[in-house]
Motif scaffolding. Structure first.
Motif, short mmCIF file in Angstrom:
data_model
loop_
_atom_site.label_atom_id
_atom_site.label_comp_id
_atom_site.label_asym_id
_atom_site.label_seq_id
_atom_site.Cartn_x
_atom_site.Cartn_y
_atom_site.Cartn_z
N LEU A 125 6.20 -4.26 4.44
CA LEU A 125 6.25 -3.53 3.18
C LEU A 125 6.04 -4.57 2.08
O LEU A 125 6.95 -5.31 1.73
CB LEU A 125 7.60 -2.84 3.01
N ALA A 126 4.82 -4.63 1.58
CA ALA A 126 4.47 -5.70 0.65
C ALA A 126 4.37 -5.17 -0.77
O ALA A 126 4.10 -3.99 -0.98
CB ALA A 126 3.15 -6.33 1.06
N ASP A 127 4.61 -6.05 -1.74
CA ASP A 127 4.39 -5.67 -3.14
C ASP A 127 2.89 -5.62 -3.41
O ASP A 127 2.39 -4.75 -4.11
CB ASP A 127 5.05 -6.67 -4.08
N GLU A 153 1.43 -2.52 10.88
CA GLU A 153 1.20 -1.60 9.77
C GLU A 153 1.56 -2.34 8.49
O GLU A 153 2.65 -2.89 8.39
CB GLU A 153 2.11 -0.39 9.95
N GLY A 159 5.10 -11.02 -1.77
CA GLY A 159 6.38 -10.34 -1.95
C GLY A 159 6.60 -9.26 -0.93
O GLY A 159 5.68 -8.85 -0.23
N GLY A 160 7.83 -8.78 -0.84
CA GLY A 160 8.14 -7.74 0.11
C GLY A 160 8.78 -8.32 1.36
O GLY A 160 9.29 -9.42 1.33
N PHE A 161 8.71 -7.53 2.44
CA PHE A 161 9.37 -8.01 3.64
C PHE A 161 8.71 -7.45 4.88
O PHE A 161 7.83 -6.60 4.79
CB PHE A 161 10.85 -7.67 3.64
N VAL A 190 1.90 -1.81 4.47
CA VAL A 190 2.00 -0.72 3.52
C VAL A 190 2.41 -1.26 2.16
O VAL A 190 3.28 -2.12 2.06
CB VAL A 190 3.08 0.29 3.98
N THR A 191 1.77 -0.77 1.10
CA THR A 191 2.26 -1.07 -0.25
C THR A 191 2.71 0.24 -0.87
O THR A 191 2.50 1.31 -0.29
CB THR A 191 1.18 -1.68 -1.15
N GLY A 192 3.30 0.15 -2.04
CA GLY A 192 3.77 1.34 -2.73
C GLY A 192 2.67 2.35 -2.95
O GLY A 192 2.90 3.54 -2.99
N GLU A 193 1.44 1.88 -3.10
CA GLU A 193 0.36 2.80 -3.42
C GLU A 193 -0.31 3.40 -2.19
O GLU A 193 -0.78 4.52 -2.24
CB GLU A 193 -0.70 2.11 -4.28
N GLN A 194 -0.39 2.65 -1.11
CA GLN A 194 -1.12 3.16 0.05
C GLN A 194 -0.86 2.35 1.31
O GLN A 194 -0.23 1.30 1.26
CB GLN A 194 -2.62 3.11 -0.24
N VAL A 195 -1.35 2.86 2.43
CA VAL A 195 -1.34 2.09 3.68
C VAL A 195 -2.57 1.21 3.66
O VAL A 195 -3.70 1.70 3.60
CB VAL A 195 -1.38 3.03 4.91
#
Lengths: 290, 144
Positions: free
Chosen positions: B79-81, B7, B66-68, B9-14
């Motif tokens: 969970l990416a930027d 999965e 970015g992210g992790f 996911v970014t802040g805005e959407q999957v």
């Protein structure tokens, strides 16, 4: 009683107004739906993040360990911070007023100490400057669908203020979207970060790369960002639903008013005709020779 | 055989979701890492780069920046930027972004956002690399 001409003019005015309010209502309804979708779409990220932090911080930390995570540091609050999120525009019924009142109450009662304010949205900023509050930053014109990148600077300022000790806590005040009819001002602490509690406390022994403090210190600011982001998206949804409801009421009121005016127009016209007839028959009577 | 669920996911959407994955190759902070089913629980920071997802005979590439990444119970959550599918990358736009970032860095005197320009440059470079990799592979194995 007003003359029929005058009443006709007022009816025209009221009808025009109801057309405008109806148009705003329609636009707001569409935009509300889109704002809700956006807010829903961003939820998986924040939920994952919350689970994640719950997992990572479920292990008991001693004071020594806690010191590695400055964003978790709970200290006595001498100066509070508040991020007040409001819409940029009005025509929202009581929404903006309630929100700002809640913000003021936060400063006076909840905080009870000098409070620095970050205003997001024009309405809140205007109020804060008008009443001469300690405004340290303002962000306006974010639009209907800001990206996480647009929100990041707000979070950064809040984090910076917190880390430098210029404020000892940061709270968010924003209109929580309950449903289309109800939006309530909500106060949420974002700094120091309140550690979320995992639903099922999984005790997982993670391997960290590069190491646990580095990872957690990357994750924690993102959590602040996403809490803020969601609050902003919810504010947009709340704004449009409040506007939609306010404009629907305005349209209904205009319709009622137009009906009342129609009635008085008819009465006035009838009275005028009666008058004229009475005058004519009186005139005719005067010439009658018995 | 065990398989992975992925999965992204970014802040805005999957951005991406897939079951029955046999391997994930991600750009970790300490270098590229491959994740197979039954991997030990892991959390790693991500660098900008290409994330590859293999399932069956196919393979898909995504850009992440970015992210992790978290692995637990055969579930890989990123969970990416920034995240986008390689096929969605607009090469021309990435090229333009790179040029304007380079331009901004050359005129250092005027711009105060050097850090921002550097980040933009890095992101554009990663985008181009991912897009190019995809094209090269596409030529070798047109059926891919």
């Amino acid at each position: 009683m007003a003359s029929p001409r005058e009443i006709r003019r007022r009816i025209r005015g009221v009808r025009n107004m109801s057309q405008i309010t109806r148009a705003i209502q329609m636009v707001a309804a569409t935009k509300m739906r889109r704002a809700q979708e956006r807010s829903t779409a961003s939820r998986p990220y924040s939920e994952r993040l919350r689970e994640f932090i719950a997992d990572l911080s479920s292990q008991q930390m001693d004071a020594e360990e806690l010191r590695q995570y400055p964003l978790l540091e709970d200290r006595p609050v001498n100066t509070a911070g508040m991020i007040l999120i409001t819409p940029d525009r009005g025509l929202t019924g009581a929404l903006n007023g309630n929100l700002i009142r809640r913000g003021v109450r936060f400063i006076r009662e909840d905080a009870g100490v000098p409070t620095k304010v970050i205003a997001v949205g024009k309405k809140g900023r205007d109020f804060m400057t008008r009443t001469d509050q300690d405004l340290i930053a303002d962000f306006t014109g974010l639009g209907d669908g800001p990206s996480l990148d647009d929100i990041r600077p707000i979070a950064q300022i809040a984090i910076q203020e917190f880390l430098t000790g210029s404020v000892d806590s940061v709270h968010l005040v924003y209109p929580k979207f309950v449903n289309t009819l109800t939006q309530t001002p909500e106060v949420v602490q974002i700094l120091p970060i309140v550690r979320p509690e995992g639903d099922e406390a999984q005790d997982v022994n993670y391997i960290f790369e590069p190491d646990a403090p580095t990872v957690l210190n990357e994750i924690l600011p993102r959590y602040v960002e996403v809490l803020l982001y969601q609050a902003v998206l919810e504010t947009v949804a709340s704004f449009y639903s409040a506007q939609m409801v306010a404009m629907r009421n305005a349209t209904d009121n205009a319709k009622e008013l137009a009906e009342d005016l129609d009635l008085s127009l008819n009465k006035a016209r009838q009275a005028q005709i009666t008058n004229e007839v009475a005058e004519i028959s009186a005139g005719a009577n005067a010439f009658r020779v018995d | 055989m065990a398989s992975l669920t992925v999965e992204i996911v970014t802040g805005e959407q999957v951005v991406y979701q897939k079951d029955d994955v046999s391997m994930v190759v991600a750009p970790g902070a300490d270098g590229s890492l491959g994740i197979l089913p039954n991997h030990a629980p892991l959390v790693t920071l991500l660098h900008g780069g290409e994330l590859r997802v293999k399932s069956g005979a196919g393979e898909e590439a995504l850009l992440v920046n970015g992210g992790f990444l978290e692995v637990v119970n055969n579930k890989v959550v990123v969970l990416a930027d920034t995240a986008e599918r390689a096929s969605d990358i607009d090469v021309e736009r990435a090229e333009a972004a790179r040029r304007s970032a380079e331009e901004a860095l050359r005129n250092r005197g005027e711009t105060q956002d050097i850090e921002e320009a550097q980040q933009a440059l890095q992101l554009a470079a990663v985008r181009l690399r991912v897009a190019r990799n995809r094209r090269n592979r596409g030529q070798e194995r047109p059926a891919g």
